[in-house]
Design a protein around this motif. Structure first.
Motif, PDB file in Angstrom:
ATOM      1  N   CYS A 105      14.954 -15.669 -10.067  1.00  0.00           N
ATOM      2  CA  CYS A 105      13.844 -16.218 -10.853  1.00  0.00           C
ATOM      3  C   CYS A 105      12.801 -15.161 -11.196  1.00  0.00           C
ATOM      4  CB  CYS A 105      13.180 -17.363 -10.085  1.00  0.00           C
ATOM      5  SG  CYS A 105      14.293 -18.735  -9.717  1.00  0.00           S
ATOM      6  N   CYS A 106      13.124 -13.898 -10.935  1.00  0.00           N
ATOM      7  CA  CYS A 106      12.173 -12.811 -11.165  1.00  0.00           C
ATOM      8  C   CYS A 106      12.588 -11.954 -12.356  1.00  0.00           C
ATOM      9  CB  CYS A 106      12.078 -11.919  -9.921  1.00  0.00           C
ATOM     10  SG  CYS A 106      11.376 -12.733  -8.471  1.00  0.00           S
ATOM     11  N   ARG A 107      11.601 -11.317 -12.959  1.00  0.00           N
ATOM     12  CA  ARG A 107      11.852 -10.312 -13.995  1.00  0.00           C
ATOM     13  C   ARG A 107      11.264  -8.988 -13.542  1.00  0.00           C
ATOM     14  NH1 ARG A 107       7.188  -9.027 -16.621  1.00  0.00           N
ATOM     15  NH2 ARG A 107       5.506 -10.585 -16.540  1.00  0.00           N
ATOM     16  N   LEU A 108      11.876  -7.905 -14.004  1.00  0.00           N
ATOM     17  CA  LEU A 108      11.406  -6.575 -13.629  1.00  0.00           C
ATOM     18  C   LEU A 108      10.153  -6.202 -14.408  1.00  0.00           C
ATOM     19  CD1 LEU A 108      14.719  -4.508 -13.398  1.00  0.00           C
ATOM     20  CD2 LEU A 108      13.296  -5.324 -11.513  1.00  0.00           C
ATOM     21  N   GLY A 109       9.243  -5.522 -13.725  1.00  0.00           N
ATOM     22  CA  GLY A 109       8.043  -5.011 -14.360  1.00  0.00           C
ATOM     23  C   GLY A 109       8.001  -3.495 -14.271  1.00  0.00           C
ATOM     24  N   ASN A 110       6.796  -2.958 -14.250  1.00  0.00           N
ATOM     25  CA  ASN A 110       6.637  -1.513 -14.169  1.00  0.00           C
ATOM     26  C   ASN A 110       6.871  -1.029 -12.739  1.00  0.00           C
ATOM     27  OD1 ASN A 110       4.378  -2.898 -13.318  1.00  0.00           O
ATOM     28  ND2 ASN A 110       2.947  -1.301 -13.924  1.00  0.00           N
ATOM     29  N   GLU A 111       6.794   0.275 -12.550  1.00  0.00           N
ATOM     30  CA  GLU A 111       7.065   0.847 -11.231  1.00  0.00           C
ATOM     31  C   GLU A 111       6.002   0.413 -10.224  1.00  0.00           C
ATOM     32  OE1 GLU A 111       7.937   5.213  -9.154  1.00  0.00           O
ATOM     33  OE2 GLU A 111       7.588   5.046 -11.312  1.00  0.00           O
ATOM     34  N   VAL A 112       6.444   0.192  -9.011  1.00  0.00           N
ATOM     35  CA  VAL A 112       5.546  -0.208  -7.928  1.00  0.00           C
ATOM     36  C   VAL A 112       4.586   0.930  -7.590  1.00  0.00           C
ATOM     37  CG1 VAL A 112       5.517  -0.619  -5.426  1.00  0.00           C
ATOM     38  CG2 VAL A 112       7.061  -1.919  -6.876  1.00  0.00           C
ATOM     39  N   GLU A 113       3.346   0.568  -7.288  1.00  0.00           N
ATOM     40  CA  GLU A 113       2.402   1.535  -6.732  1.00  0.00           C
ATOM     41  C   GLU A 113       2.650   1.647  -5.228  1.00  0.00           C
ATOM     42  OE1 GLU A 113       0.148   3.361  -8.375  1.00  0.00           O
ATOM     43  OE2 GLU A 113       0.831   2.511 -10.284  1.00  0.00           O
ATOM     44  N   TRP A 114       2.556   2.861  -4.716  1.00  0.00           N
ATOM     45  CA  TRP A 114       2.774   3.091  -3.292  1.00  0.00           C
ATOM     46  C   TRP A 114       1.488   3.593  -2.644  1.00  0.00           C
ATOM     47  CZ3 TRP A 114       7.479   2.431  -0.626  1.00  0.00           C
ATOM     48  CH2 TRP A 114       8.579   2.082  -1.439  1.00  0.00           C
ATOM     49  N   CYS A 115       1.330   3.263  -1.377  1.00  0.00           N
ATOM     50  CA  CYS A 115       0.212   3.784  -0.601  1.00  0.00           C
ATOM     51  C   CYS A 115       0.755   4.313   0.721  1.00  0.00           C
ATOM     52  CB  CYS A 115      -0.835   2.703  -0.363  1.00  0.00           C
ATOM     53  SG  CYS A 115      -0.208   1.294   0.578  1.00  0.00           S
ATOM     54  N   THR A 116      -0.084   4.987   1.464  1.00  0.00           N
ATOM     55  CA  THR A 116       0.315   5.483   2.776  1.00  0.00           C
ATOM     56  C   THR A 116      -0.904   5.446   3.694  1.00  0.00           C
ATOM     57  OG1 THR A 116       1.520   7.247   3.928  1.00  0.00           O
ATOM     58  CG2 THR A 116      -0.109   7.935   2.266  1.00  0.00           C
ATOM     59  N   VAL A 117      -0.780   6.007   4.880  1.00  0.00           N
ATOM     60  CA  VAL A 117      -1.917   6.081   5.801  1.00  0.00           C
ATOM     61  C   VAL A 117      -2.478   7.502   5.780  1.00  0.00           C
ATOM     62  CG1 VAL A 117      -1.319   4.185   7.340  1.00  0.00           C
ATOM     63  CG2 VAL A 117      -0.257   6.417   7.693  1.00  0.00           C
ATOM     64  N   LEU A 118      -3.777   7.617   5.995  1.00  0.00           N
ATOM     65  CA  LEU A 118      -4.424   8.929   5.970  1.00  0.00           C
ATOM     66  C   LEU A 118      -3.951   9.819   7.113  1.00  0.00           C
ATOM     67  CD1 LEU A 118      -8.078   7.862   5.111  1.00  0.00           C
ATOM     68  CD2 LEU A 118      -6.586   9.285   3.687  1.00  0.00           C
ATOM     69  N   LYS A 119      -3.651   9.195   8.243  1.00  0.00           N
ATOM     70  CA  LYS A 119      -3.191   9.954   9.405  1.00  0.00           C
ATOM     71  C   LYS A 119      -2.315   9.050  10.267  1.00  0.00           C
ATOM     72  CE  LYS A 119      -7.300   8.861  12.181  1.00  0.00           C
ATOM     73  NZ  LYS A 119      -8.414   9.412  12.980  1.00  0.00           N
ATOM     74  N   LYS A 120      -1.651   9.646  11.220  1.00  0.00           N
ATOM     75  CA  LYS A 120      -0.752   8.913  12.100  1.00  0.00           C
ATOM     76  C   LYS A 120      -1.535   7.913  12.955  1.00  0.00           C
ATOM     77  CE  LYS A 120       2.318  11.427  14.102  1.00  0.00           C
ATOM     78  NZ  LYS A 120       2.950  12.402  15.045  1.00  0.00           N
ATOM     79  N   VAL A 121      -0.989   6.703  13.065  1.00  0.00           N
ATOM     80  CA  VAL A 121      -1.583   5.693  13.947  1.00  0.00           C
ATOM     81  C   VAL A 121      -0.503   5.199  14.902  1.00  0.00           C
ATOM     82  CG1 VAL A 121      -3.412   4.943  12.396  1.00  0.00           C
ATOM     83  CG2 VAL A 121      -1.172   3.883  12.232  1.00  0.00           C
ATOM     84  N   ARG A 122      -0.927   4.863  16.115  1.00  0.00           N
ATOM     85  CA  ARG A 122       0.041   4.474  17.144  1.00  0.00           C
ATOM     86  C   ARG A 122      -0.599   3.442  18.066  1.00  0.00           C
ATOM     87  NH1 ARG A 122       3.889   8.296  20.917  1.00  0.00           N
ATOM     88  NH2 ARG A 122       3.757   7.096  22.854  1.00  0.00           N
ATOM     89  N   TRP A 123       0.242   2.526  18.540  1.00  0.00           N
ATOM     90  CA  TRP A 123      -0.198   1.574  19.556  1.00  0.00           C
ATOM     91  C   TRP A 123       0.841   1.546  20.669  1.00  0.00           C
ATOM     92  CZ3 TRP A 123       1.319  -2.913  22.057  1.00  0.00           C
ATOM     93  CH2 TRP A 123       0.313  -3.566  22.780  1.00  0.00           C
ATOM     94  N   ASP A 124       0.360   1.679  21.912  1.00  0.00           N
ATOM     95  CA  ASP A 124       1.236   1.709  23.082  1.00  0.00           C
ATOM     96  C   ASP A 124       1.071   0.442  23.911  1.00  0.00           C
ATOM     97  OD1 ASP A 124       2.293   4.790  23.676  1.00  0.00           O
ATOM     98  OD2 ASP A 124       0.483   4.691  22.446  1.00  0.00           O
ATOM     99  N   TYR A 125       2.177  -0.065  24.410  1.00  0.00           N
ATOM    100  CA  TYR A 125       2.113  -1.152  25.385  1.00  0.00           C
ATOM    101  C   TYR A 125       1.542  -0.599  26.695  1.00  0.00           C
ATOM    102  CZ  TYR A 125       4.838  -4.394  22.528  1.00  0.00           C
ATOM    103  OH  TYR A 125       5.257  -5.239  21.535  1.00  0.00           O
TER     104      TYR A 125
END
Length: 276
Positions: A110-130
């Motif tokens: 039920c979908c149609r294709l559009g323009n290219e997706v915008e991408w983002c990232t993180v400024l720096k590494k993030v981590r979470w520990d148990y």
């Protein structure tokens, strides 16, 4: 990867986690609106990391007394380029043994294709520990910046009496996404098999035969199926980052689950930036 737009409303029906008849509907939304949850005829809520919480073995949205459960199995649809959609659903939508394939196969045509997706990232590494080891391992999840338009997952799982498994893969296209969406939920801990079997026989619980129970497979196959579902959960959870695009990142998950996913998302959300 291209953005896709829903051209018409589509509803999917089936049994929810509890075995009740359920429905979820997807409606077109304008570009830039993001993922919206229809609470009632007059109220739409934007789905984001700010209004999600960890439930029992799943993550859920809450607003007032309303709930939308098991979002991790729903959010994976964003990775096909579906950045804008209105969701109208029973609190527990059709479960399909904990996989997302049926949702994907109903929405995609039920979908149609559009323009290219915008991408983002993180400024720096993030981590979470148990705070404590899991399955004898230091458990954590980490999101690191990427310079390419893709997300790469490095996943390690370990289960007592079954073993350990690691995979590394890049979500490159729709076929890769479809493969991940096939993974049924993990049958863990194993003793739940007998409760599930009894519920299936006595109460007609419909999902017992679909769940990946260790009793039914060789150890290697169990680990392969478990780790595939872990990939599904990660992608579904990370869909909450980059409201108007997709996340480009290198993700490491070691013996991690929903708690780790939500905590690292909370940290990463403050560090999102456009991918140059």
């Amino acid at each position: 990867m291209n953005r896709v737009f829903l051209e018409k409303s589509v509803s999917v029906y089936g049994k929810d986690f509890w075995g009740r008849q359920a429905r979820i509907s997807f409606h077109p939304a304008g570009a830039g609106q993001g993922w919206l949850w229809r609470i009632n005829d007059a109220e739409l809520i934007k789905l984001s990391h700010r209004n999600i919480e960890r439930g029992t073995r799943q993550i859920q949205f809450c607003h007032s007394k309303k709930r939308l459960y098991a979002f991790e199995h729903l959010g994976i649809l964003k990775w096909m380029g579906l950045l804008d959609v209105i969701i109208d659903s029973d609190p527990w939508y059709p479960y399909f043994g904990g996989r997302s394939l049926e949702l994907l196969e109903n929405v995609w045509p039920c979908c149609r294709l559009g323009n290219e997706v915008e991408w983002c990232t993180v400024l720096k590494k993030v981590r979470w520990d148990y705070p404590n080891p899991r399955a004898g391992r230091a458990a954590y999840i980490e999101i690191a910046p990427a310079q390419e338009k893709r997300i790469k997952l490095n996943i390690t799982i370990a289960y007592p009496k079954i073993g350990e498994r690691s995979i590394s893969f890049t979500l490159a296209d729709f076929n890769t996404l479809k493969g991940v969406s096939c993974a049924y939920t993990q049958g863990w801990p194993p003793y739940l098999f007998y409760l599930s079997e009894a519920a299936s026989v006595i109460l007609g619980w419909p999902h017992h035969s679909r769940i990946t129970w260790p009793q039914r497979y060789e150890e290697k196959e169990v680990l392969d199926k478990f780790i595939a579902h872990r990939a599904l959960d990660i992608l579904g959870s990370l869909s909450l980052l980059c409201q108007d695009g997709l996340l480009a990142a290198d993700v490491i998950s070691v013996c991690c689950g929903h708690e780790g996913d939500l905590n690292v998302i909370s940290k990463a959300a403050e560090l999102i930036c456009p991918l140059n």
